[in-house]
Design a protein around this motif. Structure first.
Motif, PDB file in Angstrom:
ATOM      1  N   GLY A  70      32.551  13.600  25.531  1.00 28.23           N
ATOM      2  CA  GLY A  70      32.859  12.175  25.494  1.00 28.23           C
ATOM      3  C   GLY A  70      31.787  11.341  26.160  1.00 28.23           C
ATOM      4  N   ALA A  71      31.230  11.863  27.266  1.00 31.15           N
ATOM      5  CA  ALA A  71      30.149  11.150  27.950  1.00 31.15           C
ATOM      6  C   ALA A  71      28.921  11.046  27.056  1.00 31.15           C
ATOM      7  CB  ALA A  71      29.796  11.865  29.254  1.00 31.15           C
ATOM      8  N   LEU A  72      28.617  12.122  26.341  1.00 34.49           N
ATOM      9  CA  LEU A  72      27.467  12.109  25.427  1.00 34.49           C
ATOM     10  C   LEU A  72      27.685  11.112  24.293  1.00 34.49           C
ATOM     11  CD1 LEU A  72      26.673  15.934  25.181  1.00 34.49           C
ATOM     12  CD2 LEU A  72      25.400  14.185  26.447  1.00 34.49           C
ATOM     13  N   GLY A  73      28.927  10.978  23.844  1.00 31.88           N
ATOM     14  CA  GLY A  73      29.232   9.977  22.822  1.00 31.88           C
ATOM     15  C   GLY A  73      28.939   8.573  23.318  1.00 31.88           C
ATOM     16  N   PHE A 126      21.950  23.035  24.333  1.00 37.06           N
ATOM     17  CA  PHE A 126      22.279  21.822  23.583  1.00 37.06           C
ATOM     18  C   PHE A 126      23.793  21.695  23.422  1.00 37.06           C
ATOM     19  CE2 PHE A 126      17.992  22.949  21.923  1.00 37.06           C
ATOM     20  CZ  PHE A 126      17.320  21.851  22.427  1.00 37.06           C
ATOM     21  N   GLN A 127      24.270  20.465  23.371  1.00 38.31           N
ATOM     22  CA  GLN A 127      25.693  20.206  23.200  1.00 38.31           C
ATOM     23  C   GLN A 127      25.882  18.950  22.370  1.00 38.31           C
ATOM     24  OE1 GLN A 127      28.005  20.430  26.766  1.00 38.31           O
ATOM     25  NE2 GLN A 127      29.783  19.381  25.903  1.00 38.31           N
ATOM     26  N   THR A 128      26.866  18.963  21.510  1.00 39.12           N
ATOM     27  CA  THR A 128      27.102  17.821  20.623  1.00 39.12           C
ATOM     28  C   THR A 128      28.075  16.828  21.265  1.00 39.12           C
ATOM     29  OG1 THR A 128      28.852  19.064  19.513  1.00 39.12           O
ATOM     30  CG2 THR A 128      26.666  19.134  18.527  1.00 39.12           C
ATOM     31  N   PRO A 129      27.966  15.565  20.905  1.00 34.91           N
ATOM     32  CA  PRO A 129      28.839  14.536  21.494  1.00 34.91           C
ATOM     33  C   PRO A 129      30.193  14.455  20.795  1.00 34.91           C
ATOM     34  CG  PRO A 129      27.283  13.525  19.995  1.00 34.91           C
ATOM     35  CD  PRO A 129      26.937  14.990  20.028  1.00 34.91           C
ATOM     36  N   GLU A 130      31.129  13.839  21.493  1.00 35.43           N
ATOM     37  CA  GLU A 130      32.413  13.469  20.921  1.00 35.43           C
ATOM     38  C   GLU A 130      32.555  11.952  21.077  1.00 35.43           C
ATOM     39  OE1 GLU A 130      35.344  15.565  23.108  1.00 35.43           O
ATOM     40  OE2 GLU A 130      34.572  17.560  22.588  1.00 35.43           O
ATOM     41  N   PHE A 131      33.166  11.327  20.101  1.00 31.36           N
ATOM     42  CA  PHE A 131      33.219   9.862  20.132  1.00 31.36           C
ATOM     43  C   PHE A 131      34.645   9.384  20.381  1.00 31.36           C
ATOM     44  CE2 PHE A 131      29.516  11.020  17.595  1.00 31.36           C
ATOM     45  CZ  PHE A 131      28.537  10.275  18.238  1.00 31.36           C
ATOM     46  N   HIS A 132      34.808   8.637  21.475  1.00 35.73           N
ATOM     47  CA  HIS A 132      36.096   8.088  21.866  1.00 35.73           C
ATOM     48  C   HIS A 132      35.934   6.588  22.111  1.00 35.73           C
ATOM     49  CE1 HIS A 132      37.755  12.148  22.501  1.00 35.73           C
ATOM     50  NE2 HIS A 132      36.577  12.431  23.024  1.00 35.73           N
ATOM     51  N   GLY A 160      22.746  16.563  24.201  1.00 35.05           N
ATOM     52  CA  GLY A 160      23.203  16.991  25.516  1.00 35.05           C
ATOM     53  C   GLY A 160      22.361  16.518  26.671  1.00 35.05           C
ATOM     54  N   GLY A 161      21.483  15.543  26.452  1.00 37.39           N
ATOM     55  CA  GLY A 161      20.644  15.027  27.536  1.00 37.39           C
ATOM     56  C   GLY A 161      21.159  13.709  28.076  1.00 37.39           C
ATOM     57  N   SER A 162      20.509  13.231  29.139  1.00 38.08           N
ATOM     58  CA  SER A 162      20.872  11.943  29.736  1.00 38.08           C
ATOM     59  C   SER A 162      20.142  10.809  29.025  1.00 38.08           C
ATOM     60  CB  SER A 162      20.505  11.928  31.223  1.00 38.08           C
ATOM     61  OG  SER A 162      21.222  12.921  31.920  1.00 38.08           O
ATOM     62  N   GLY A 163      20.722   9.602  29.068  1.00 40.07           N
ATOM     63  CA  GLY A 163      20.079   8.440  28.479  1.00 40.07           C
ATOM     64  C   GLY A 163      18.756   8.142  29.175  1.00 40.07           C
ATOM     65  N   THR A 164      17.831   7.532  28.458  1.00 37.63           N
ATOM     66  CA  THR A 164      16.479   7.338  28.980  1.00 37.63           C
ATOM     67  C   THR A 164      16.164   5.866  29.245  1.00 37.63           C
ATOM     68  OG1 THR A 164      15.529   7.161  26.750  1.00 37.63           O
ATOM     69  CG2 THR A 164      15.632   9.366  27.737  1.00 37.63           C
ATOM     70  N   THR A 165      15.102   5.663  29.996  1.00 34.96           N
ATOM     71  CA  THR A 165      14.573   4.323  30.227  1.00 34.96           C
ATOM     72  C   THR A 165      13.106   4.432  30.607  1.00 34.96           C
ATOM     73  OG1 THR A 165      14.929   2.225  31.399  1.00 34.96           O
ATOM     74  CG2 THR A 165      15.069   4.227  32.712  1.00 34.96           C
ATOM     75  N   THR A 166      12.388   3.319  30.513  1.00 32.07           N
ATOM     76  CA  THR A 166      10.987   3.310  30.946  1.00 32.07           C
ATOM     77  C   THR A 166      10.940   3.417  32.466  1.00 32.07           C
ATOM     78  OG1 THR A 166      11.111   0.897  30.913  1.00 32.07           O
ATOM     79  CG2 THR A 166      10.135   1.966  28.996  1.00 32.07           C
ATOM     80  N   TYR A 167       9.956   4.160  32.991  1.00 23.61           N
ATOM     81  CA  TYR A 167       9.964   4.515  34.406  1.00 23.61           C
ATOM     82  C   TYR A 167       9.008   3.686  35.251  1.00 23.61           C
ATOM     83  CZ  TYR A 167      13.080   8.390  35.487  1.00 23.61           C
ATOM     84  OH  TYR A 167      14.185   9.142  35.785  1.00 23.61           O
ATOM     85  N   ALA A 168       9.576   3.026  36.271  1.00 24.32           N
ATOM     86  CA  ALA A 168       8.761   2.271  37.214  1.00 24.32           C
ATOM     87  C   ALA A 168       7.893   3.200  38.054  1.00 24.32           C
ATOM     88  CB  ALA A 168       9.659   1.437  38.115  1.00 24.32           C
TER      89      ALA A 168
END
Length: 429
Positions: A107-110, A225-231, A286-294
């Motif tokens: 659910g978090a990955l979703g 690797f892990q697939t998301p679930e959508f809630h 299955g990874g964390s969300g990304t952002t540009t790095y300061a």
């Protein structure tokens, strides 16, 4: 420069940066030097990128894999015009932890995927119509409030890890503080990473680290690797993250533009779309969300090298490291005490970053609209107010972010209608 941004001109003699000059994004130094700079970027992103999956109980190697993939994708989408490393975003920590409790990791990955899609759509709008409207919707008082409440909302999580092993946590925190003030340059900027290493050594000496999974893991293998679930219920947790990612990406583009002397406003939308796409890929696998790095801006400022060639090196290096399960399991052994010490600093820094946005935006808190916006948003976010509507659950970060937007724009509209605005929104220089 090619469509992929991989045709770099040699800067000068390729061995040094000319006085008063910088190595532009479409330039490079000799390859041995470029590789060295790229490895510095890996070190700079390392601590923060790994800290997020450790805190959120996600596989570190998987996060590293999608961090490398995301960086390379970012360079391609922006056609090599914006030097940036895409690492784990701290803004995802709170919603991931909250959604895991109710919907599990899937659910978090979703939620991560949903945030990535929303960010990409914002990027498409920015690319079409320009970025000026972002400042209208999210002026500094709103952006600063949202960033601050995301960090301060995590204070209980930091305390929970800290009290689990207070001696180790205190050593870690003190080490981070001392390194940040005793060293200059790259060492000072890596204070969290160095503090975590020192705390880890103390934890090992105190018998708080279990190496059984490290010993059993293979040296070479695929990340998990892990697939998301959508809630539907996770949307309220992850939507505010998009606002933070927009601010981070636009701020990164403006910073690079200022340091290189190049106008990069035309590529801001591409940067947002690229980060959105990278976040979607991470969530799907299955990874964390990304952002540009300061953190990596610091490396560029120190070296005067803004070449995207160095970031290709960094992205490829991250991919190689992600294919070592033993390396990933070693990172996952970081104990609670070390995390508690690092999180005390890290979450506080996120909160103070919101204050920094207020200062840089010269927000005038004599203005009743500004002070009310910040006051309501911070209390709602820090106290973690919750509102359940059917399957949807809106927690402190979502409600605090919504409060910042609604209070600011609602009060502004009413004040203009009544003609009651007396104080300017920003401080005079």
């Amino acid at each position: 420069m090619s469509l992929l941004g991989t045709r770099w001109k040699l800067h000068g003699d390729g061995r040094s940066v000319r006085p008063g000059k910088v190595v532009a994004p479409n330039e490079r130094l000799a390859w041995p030097i470029t590789i060295g700079v790229g490895l510095q970027h890996v070190v700079a992103m390392f601590g923060a990128t790994f800290l997020v999956p450790i805190l959120t109980h996600m596989p570190p190697a998987t996060t590293l894999f999608f961090s490398g993939i995301g960086t390379l994708l970012f360079l391609v989408v922006t056609q090599g015009r914006v030097p940036s490393y895409l690492g784990s975003s701290f803004a995802f920590i709170a919603p991931i932890l909250a959604s895991q409790q109710q919907f599990g990791v899937g659910g978090a990955l979703g939620g991560v995927v949903a945030a990535g899609v929303a960010l990409a759509l914002v990027g498409a709008v920015v690319q079409k119509f320009g970025a000026h409207w972002i400042n209208i919707v999210m002026p500094p008082v709103v952006t600063g409030s949202i960033v601050a409440l995301i960090g301060l909302n995590l204070a209980p999580a930091a305390k929970q890890n800290f009290v689990a092993a207070p001696v180790t946590a205190l050593v870690t925190l003190v080490a981070i503080i001392l390194v940040s003030v005793l060293f200059r340059g790259i060492l000072g900027r890596l204070s969290i990473l160095i503090g975590v290493v020192i705390g880890y050594v103390v934890a090992v000496a105190r018998g708080e680290v279990d190496f059984s999974k490290v010993n059993a893991a293979a040296w070479i293998g695929l990340p998990h690797f892990q697939t998301p679930e959508f809630h539907l219920g996770v949307l309220g947790l992850f939507v505010p993250v998009v606002l933070v990612l927009v601010a981070e990406n636009v701020g990164h583009v403006k910073s690079v533009s200022a340091m290189t002397g190049q106008n990069l406003d035309g590529v801001a939308g591409r940067a947002l779309m690229a980060d959105g796409a990278a976040t979607v890929l991470a969530g799907l696998g299955g990874g964390s969300g990304t952002t540009t790095y300061a953190e990596n801006i610091g490396v560029m400022a120190a070296t005067k090298v803004y070449s995207t060639a160095a970031y290709w090196v960094a992205g490829l290096c991250a991919l190689v490291l992600s294919f070592s399960p033993k390396f990933g399991e070693l990172i996952a052994t970081v104990p609670q005490g070390v995390l508690g010490g690092a999180a005390t600093m890290l979450y506080g820094m996120i909160g103070v970053l919101g204050v920094k946005i207020w200062v840089q935006g010269r927000v005038n808190f004599s203005n009743q609209i500004n002070i009310t916006t910040a006051a309501v948003a911070l209390i709602v976010g820090i106290a973690d107010y919750t509102w359940n509507v059917g399957q949807l659950s809106f927690a402190g970060i979502a409600l605090g972010s919504a409060a910042a937007l609604l209070v600011y724009h609602g009060m502004t509209a009413l004040a203009r209608w009544r003609g009651t605005v007396r104080e300017p929104e920003t401080e005079r220089v």
